[in-house]
Structure formats: structure tokens, C-alpha cells
Design an enzyme around this catalytic site. Sequence first.
Site, PDB file in Angstrom:
ATOM      1  N   PRO A  79      36.126   3.153   6.048  1.00 44.22           N
ATOM      2  CA  PRO A  79      35.563   4.095   5.078  1.00 44.22           C
ATOM      3  C   PRO A  79      36.564   5.006   4.385  1.00 44.22           C
ATOM      4  O   PRO A  79      36.216   5.688   3.437  1.00 44.22           O
ATOM      5  CB  PRO A  79      34.590   4.912   5.925  1.00 44.22           C
ATOM      6  CG  PRO A  79      35.159   4.866   7.298  1.00 44.22           C
ATOM      7  CD  PRO A  79      35.782   3.513   7.450  1.00 44.22           C
ATOM      8  N   GLY A  80      37.826   5.057   4.853  1.00 41.00           N
ATOM      9  CA  GLY A  80      38.816   5.794   4.091  1.00 41.00           C
ATOM     10  C   GLY A  80      39.684   6.767   4.857  1.00 41.00           C
ATOM     11  O   GLY A  80      40.607   7.349   4.290  1.00 41.00           O
ATOM     12  N   LYS A  82      42.041   6.411   7.211  1.00 40.78           N
ATOM     13  CA  LYS A  82      43.463   6.064   7.308  1.00 40.78           C
ATOM     14  C   LYS A  82      44.120   6.085   5.935  1.00 40.78           C
ATOM     15  O   LYS A  82      45.310   6.396   5.816  1.00 40.78           O
ATOM     16  CB  LYS A  82      43.632   4.714   7.997  1.00 40.78           C
ATOM     17  CG  LYS A  82      43.236   4.730   9.473  1.00 40.78           C
ATOM     18  CD  LYS A  82      43.573   3.412  10.145  1.00 40.78           C
ATOM     19  CE  LYS A  82      43.163   3.416  11.612  1.00 40.78           C
ATOM     20  NZ  LYS A  82      41.706   3.403  11.786  1.00 40.78           N
ATOM     21  N   GLU A 100      39.308  -2.961   0.177  1.00 40.44           N
ATOM     22  CA  GLU A 100      38.189  -3.221   1.082  1.00 40.44           C
ATOM     23  C   GLU A 100      37.428  -4.448   0.595  1.00 40.44           C
ATOM     24  O   GLU A 100      37.139  -4.587  -0.594  1.00 40.44           O
ATOM     25  CB  GLU A 100      37.251  -2.009   1.139  1.00 40.44           C
ATOM     26  CG  GLU A 100      35.984  -2.220   1.937  1.00 40.44           C
ATOM     27  CD  GLU A 100      36.236  -2.677   3.368  1.00 40.44           C
ATOM     28  OE1 GLU A 100      35.529  -3.595   3.826  1.00 40.44           O
ATOM     29  OE2 GLU A 100      37.141  -2.113   4.023  1.00 40.44           O
ATOM     30  N   ASP A 131      39.341  -9.903  -0.637  1.00 47.52           N
ATOM     31  CA  ASP A 131      39.637 -10.374   0.709  1.00 47.52           C
ATOM     32  C   ASP A 131      41.147 -10.348   0.914  1.00 47.52           C
ATOM     33  O   ASP A 131      41.877 -11.142   0.324  1.00 47.52           O
ATOM     34  CB  ASP A 131      39.091 -11.789   0.891  1.00 47.52           C
ATOM     35  CG  ASP A 131      39.282 -12.318   2.305  1.00 47.52           C
ATOM     36  OD1 ASP A 131      39.879 -11.607   3.137  1.00 47.52           O
ATOM     37  OD2 ASP A 131      38.836 -13.449   2.576  1.00 47.52           O
ATOM     38  N   ASP A 149      44.079  -2.186   9.542  1.00 50.76           N
ATOM     39  CA  ASP A 149      43.091  -1.824  10.566  1.00 50.76           C
ATOM     40  C   ASP A 149      42.012  -2.897  10.501  1.00 50.76           C
ATOM     41  O   ASP A 149      41.053  -2.792   9.745  1.00 50.76           O
ATOM     42  CB  ASP A 149      42.522  -0.436  10.267  1.00 50.76           C
ATOM     43  CG  ASP A 149      41.536   0.025  11.323  1.00 50.76           C
ATOM     44  OD1 ASP A 149      41.453  -0.618  12.385  1.00 50.76           O
ATOM     45  OD2 ASP A 149      40.840   1.032  11.083  1.00 50.76           O
ATOM     46  N   CYS A 202      39.932  -1.342  16.911  1.00 52.66           N
ATOM     47  CA  CYS A 202      39.250  -0.502  17.907  1.00 52.66           C
ATOM     48  C   CYS A 202      38.652  -1.378  19.003  1.00 52.66           C
ATOM     49  O   CYS A 202      37.709  -0.989  19.692  1.00 52.66           O
ATOM     50  CB  CYS A 202      38.178   0.373  17.256  1.00 52.66           C
ATOM     51  SG  CYS A 202      36.942  -0.508  16.292  1.00 52.66           S
TER      52      CYS A 202
END
Length: 291
Positions: A79-80, A82, A100, A131, A149, A202
Site C-alpha cells: 500500500p505504500g 516502504k 504495483e 507485473d 517486498d 512477511c
Amino acid sequence: MKQSEKKLQGKIAFEKYYGDLYSERWQEIKNAFAKESLYAQLSAGENLEKYYLDAASLCAALCLPLENVEKVADLCAAPGGKTLAIALSMNDDAKLFSNEKSAQRKSRLSKVVETCLPENIKSRITTSCSDAATWCTRETESFDAILLDAPCSSERHVYNDDKYLAQWTPSRIKNIAMEQWALLSSAFRLLKTNGFMIYATCAMNETENDGTLSKLIKKFPNAKIMSFEKMKETFCHNVESFKAQITIRDNISLEEILMKAEKTKHGLHILPDKAHNSGPLFFSLIQKISC
């Protein structure tokens, strides 16, 4: 994979897989999952929106070397959080390309850039929707620094969502790891020689973390995993030059979170039961050296 393993699904399968992986520690991790994550608040100006992201995620982003870079890429940026960390750490003349794949998530990313950053910084950020696994077919060796990420199993989210937990199977890990490899191999080709890249997830399983990096090292002999000392040095420099205020509850410092990171074969793993309920977050710093 054995036929019996293929049939495992849902909460029982999830508990068995991660219970076997973490043994008696698994209960402590689940206790941490049940609590709110430790968030860092970023504030880049009085009239700008504040942004909250997991403190471990901020630590990872701040380990990306940005001195003297001209072009930086955040390849899976929504969502932004980093992207903000990079933007608020990079040089005043550097440009950031924040991408994204999902159109809906890209819209959220663009809004974060627009509402959380001052004009002199956001004017040097380009957001895109594509992509990143296919970028290397159009260009190579284009960026001085890259943050990837990657989409991952996100076990903390799965554990706290009954719908996703009921659908979980061990095969999910293998499928996601294939997607991660496509992104990571593309990102490495996009990185300039002597440039640096952070690979982060994560995820809590080895396949998506050290396993994916092992494939990179095998495929690309010029991929060098950097030491914890190098990451800490970069982290301290970026924190010192950060162009925003960072606030974390209970006066916990970002350095304290970083020092809770556990060393793995190829990187660091911040786990919530040991790091004030931040994470989980795996990350590694890679340099593309000369052949």
C-alpha cells in the site's frame, strides 16, 4: 509432495505445519498474532497525512543503501509504506519508480504518495501498474537500488482471518514461492552492477525466504548476500538522514527492533514474539557484484 500432505487443509493443517516448524515457540508466536502489531507513524509535514506501517517493515526499507543513487525502484509497492520510507531517505535529486501489479492497490499507492509527501519529494516519484516479473523483458541494469517486498504467505494475516485459514494448504507455499522467484530473478536483472537490492517477505517459512534466495545465488554467481554489519550501517545512515518524524509507542526505537532480528542462512527475520510484536518480516540485502 506426499499424497497425504496434499490432503491437508485448513486450520489443522496450518497448525501442524507451523507447529512442526517452530516447535514450542509456536504458541508464543500465536499469542503475539492475537495482539495488535507494533506500528511506526511517519509524519512528513504538518499539513500532510500520517502513515502507519509495521515497525519491522520500516526497518527493512531503511536497510537499502541509497547514497549517490539516481534511480530507485519499489517493485511491489502497495500500500505504500516502504515507498514512503525510500522517498524520505533518498537523495534530493534521486528518482523513485514505484510499481504495483493490482490496479486497485496501485490506486491506493498513488493516494499515499499524493497525501503523505511534500511536493519536492512526490514530484520525483512515478507510480505504475504492471507485473514486475516481466520488467526484465523490456529493460535490464536500469536501477541503482531496488526494494522487492514480494507477495507471500502472510501467515499472520491468514491466522487472524477465518476464511483464509479454512482455505490454507501446504501447496500454497510452493505456488507463492514460484511467483516470488519470477519477481526476484527479474529484479536482479533490473539492478545495475554494484547496485543493492532488499528482498523482503512477511512469510514465516523457509521456502519463501532463504529458499528463494538460495535459488538466486545458484542462478546468478554475481549475487552477493551482504552482512548484518552492512545492513546496520546503512540503517543508521538512513535513520539519521530521514526527512520525516518517526513515532513508535512506548518509546521503542527502530534500532531496538532491528537488533531483535534473528539471523538466518541468507538474511534476517524479525518475529513478533521476540520483537515487541512487530513483524513477522524476513529481509536480506543483496549486491550485484562484477563477474
